[in-house]
Design a protein around this motif. Structure first.
Motif, PDB file in Angstrom:
ATOM      1  N   ALA A  50       7.154 -62.768 -71.360  1.00  0.00           N
ATOM      2  CA  ALA A  50       8.198 -62.891 -72.381  1.00  0.00           C
ATOM      3  C   ALA A  50       8.005 -61.782 -73.411  1.00  0.00           C
ATOM      4  CB  ALA A  50       8.121 -64.247 -73.063  1.00  0.00           C
ATOM      5  N   SER A  51       9.103 -61.123 -73.745  1.00  0.00           N
ATOM      6  CA  SER A  51       9.053 -60.026 -74.715  1.00  0.00           C
ATOM      7  C   SER A  51       9.762 -60.423 -75.997  1.00  0.00           C
ATOM      8  CB  SER A  51       9.735 -58.780 -74.142  1.00  0.00           C
ATOM      9  OG  SER A  51       9.045 -58.324 -73.012  1.00  0.00           O
ATOM     10  N   ASP A  52       9.188 -60.020 -77.125  1.00  0.00           N
ATOM     11  CA  ASP A  52       9.854 -60.186 -78.419  1.00  0.00           C
ATOM     12  C   ASP A  52      10.936 -59.116 -78.546  1.00  0.00           C
ATOM     13  OD1 ASP A  52       8.112 -62.226 -79.046  1.00  0.00           O
ATOM     14  OD2 ASP A  52       6.817 -60.980 -80.330  1.00  0.00           O
ATOM     15  N   GLU A  53      11.770 -59.268 -79.542  1.00  0.00           N
ATOM     16  CA  GLU A  53      12.775 -58.245 -79.815  1.00  0.00           C
ATOM     17  C   GLU A  53      12.091 -56.964 -80.284  1.00  0.00           C
ATOM     18  OE1 GLU A  53      15.845 -59.527 -82.469  1.00  0.00           O
ATOM     19  OE2 GLU A  53      16.143 -61.410 -81.406  1.00  0.00           O
ATOM     20  N   ASN A  54      12.806 -55.880 -80.225  1.00  0.00           N
ATOM     21  CA  ASN A  54      12.326 -54.598 -80.726  1.00  0.00           C
ATOM     22  C   ASN A  54      11.900 -54.757 -82.184  1.00  0.00           C
ATOM     23  OD1 ASN A  54      11.854 -51.884 -81.243  1.00  0.00           O
ATOM     24  ND2 ASN A  54      14.007 -51.339 -81.344  1.00  0.00           N
ATOM     25  N   SER A  55      10.705 -54.308 -82.520  1.00  0.00           N
ATOM     26  CA  SER A  55      10.197 -54.472 -83.878  1.00  0.00           C
ATOM     27  C   SER A  55      10.480 -53.258 -84.767  1.00  0.00           C
ATOM     28  CB  SER A  55       8.694 -54.757 -83.839  1.00  0.00           C
ATOM     29  OG  SER A  55       8.001 -53.659 -83.282  1.00  0.00           O
ATOM     30  N   ARG A  56      11.107 -52.236 -84.210  1.00  0.00           N
ATOM     31  CA  ARG A  56      11.418 -51.041 -84.997  1.00  0.00           C
ATOM     32  C   ARG A  56      12.914 -50.968 -85.300  1.00  0.00           C
ATOM     33  NH1 ARG A  56       7.690 -46.946 -81.513  1.00  0.00           N
ATOM     34  NH2 ARG A  56       5.718 -47.497 -82.497  1.00  0.00           N
ATOM     35  N   ALA A  57      13.229 -50.588 -86.528  1.00  0.00           N
ATOM     36  CA  ALA A  57      14.626 -50.422 -86.915  1.00  0.00           C
ATOM     37  C   ALA A  57      15.170 -49.074 -86.450  1.00  0.00           C
ATOM     38  CB  ALA A  57      14.769 -50.549 -88.428  1.00  0.00           C
ATOM     39  N   THR A  58      14.301 -48.081 -86.404  1.00  0.00           N
ATOM     40  CA  THR A  58      14.707 -46.746 -85.952  1.00  0.00           C
ATOM     41  C   THR A  58      13.628 -46.194 -85.034  1.00  0.00           C
ATOM     42  OG1 THR A  58      13.647 -45.665 -87.841  1.00  0.00           O
ATOM     43  CG2 THR A  58      15.961 -46.264 -88.091  1.00  0.00           C
ATOM     44  N   GLY A  59      13.982 -45.206 -84.264  1.00  0.00           N
ATOM     45  CA  GLY A  59      12.998 -44.575 -83.381  1.00  0.00           C
ATOM     46  C   GLY A  59      12.864 -45.307 -82.063  1.00  0.00           C
ATOM     47  N   ARG A  60      11.772 -45.065 -81.393  1.00  0.00           N
ATOM     48  CA  ARG A  60      11.518 -45.640 -80.068  1.00  0.00           C
ATOM     49  C   ARG A  60      11.345 -47.146 -80.119  1.00  0.00           C
ATOM     50  NH1 ARG A  60       7.113 -41.222 -78.635  1.00  0.00           N
ATOM     51  NH2 ARG A  60       8.522 -39.519 -78.125  1.00  0.00           N
ATOM     52  N   VAL A  61      11.702 -47.782 -79.022  1.00  0.00           N
ATOM     53  CA  VAL A  61      11.584 -49.238 -78.889  1.00  0.00           C
ATOM     54  C   VAL A  61      10.104 -49.629 -78.844  1.00  0.00           C
ATOM     55  CG1 VAL A  61      12.008 -51.187 -77.342  1.00  0.00           C
ATOM     56  CG2 VAL A  61      13.797 -49.473 -77.714  1.00  0.00           C
ATOM     57  N   LEU A  62       9.760 -50.701 -79.558  1.00  0.00           N
ATOM     58  CA  LEU A  62       8.416 -51.278 -79.521  1.00  0.00           C
ATOM     59  C   LEU A  62       8.574 -52.797 -79.446  1.00  0.00           C
ATOM     60  CD1 LEU A  62       5.307 -50.962 -79.692  1.00  0.00           C
ATOM     61  CD2 LEU A  62       5.554 -51.232 -82.170  1.00  0.00           C
TER      62      LEU A  62
END
Length: 144
Positions: A50-62
């Motif tokens: 299970a993956s959480d949502e992207n934690s970055r607002a800008t830039g590469r997906v994390l």
């Protein structure tokens, strides 16, 4: 090396205090007809991720990825009719697996391994199948 491969290596025979005759993965588990070729046996495989949502607002997906890894333990002991010998054996094997994996830090996981749950899968003719689930977390990033 994958997380599953690292856990197989951690449980595999050859480290001195061996608990299992064989330790293999999902492919070998799927090939079991009625019982493994040798016992006690352990099979390690990814149960769910299970993956959480992207934690970055800008830039590469994390994204944080939590993986549940199943360790299916299979053992047999026909030395007594009521089955107390195999019951004792499965408890000892569960303890051994947990002592090897809980807190283990792998290169492919960002957090130490934790125990999630355990469940009896099947008992028949002196053979017990038990599934222990362990959790590991890491991060997924966008490749550029």
């Amino acid at each position: 090396m994958s997380l599953v491969a690292e856990l197989i290596a951690r449980l595999k025979p050859g480290g001195g205090a061996d608990a299992f005759a064989i330790v293999e993965g999902a492919t070998e588990f799927a090939q079991i007809d009625s019982v493994p070729t040798a016992m006690p046996a352990a099979y390690v495989m990814t149960l769910r991720e299970a993956s959480d949502e992207n934690s970055r607002a800008t830039g590469r997906v994390l994204q944080r990825l939590v993986s549940d890894i199943a360790v299916v333990i299979i053992t047999s002991n026909l030395s007594d009719v009521p089955g107390s010998a195999v019951s004792s054996d499965i408890e000892d094997l569960k303890d051994w697996v947990r002592s090897r994996l809980i807190g283990f830090e792998t290169p492919s996981s960002d957090d130490p391994i934790e125990h999630v749950s355990g469940e009896l899968l099947k008992t028949k003719n002196g053979t017990v199948w038990f599934e222990d689930v362990f959790g590991a977390a890491g991060y997924l990033t966008e490749n550029t």
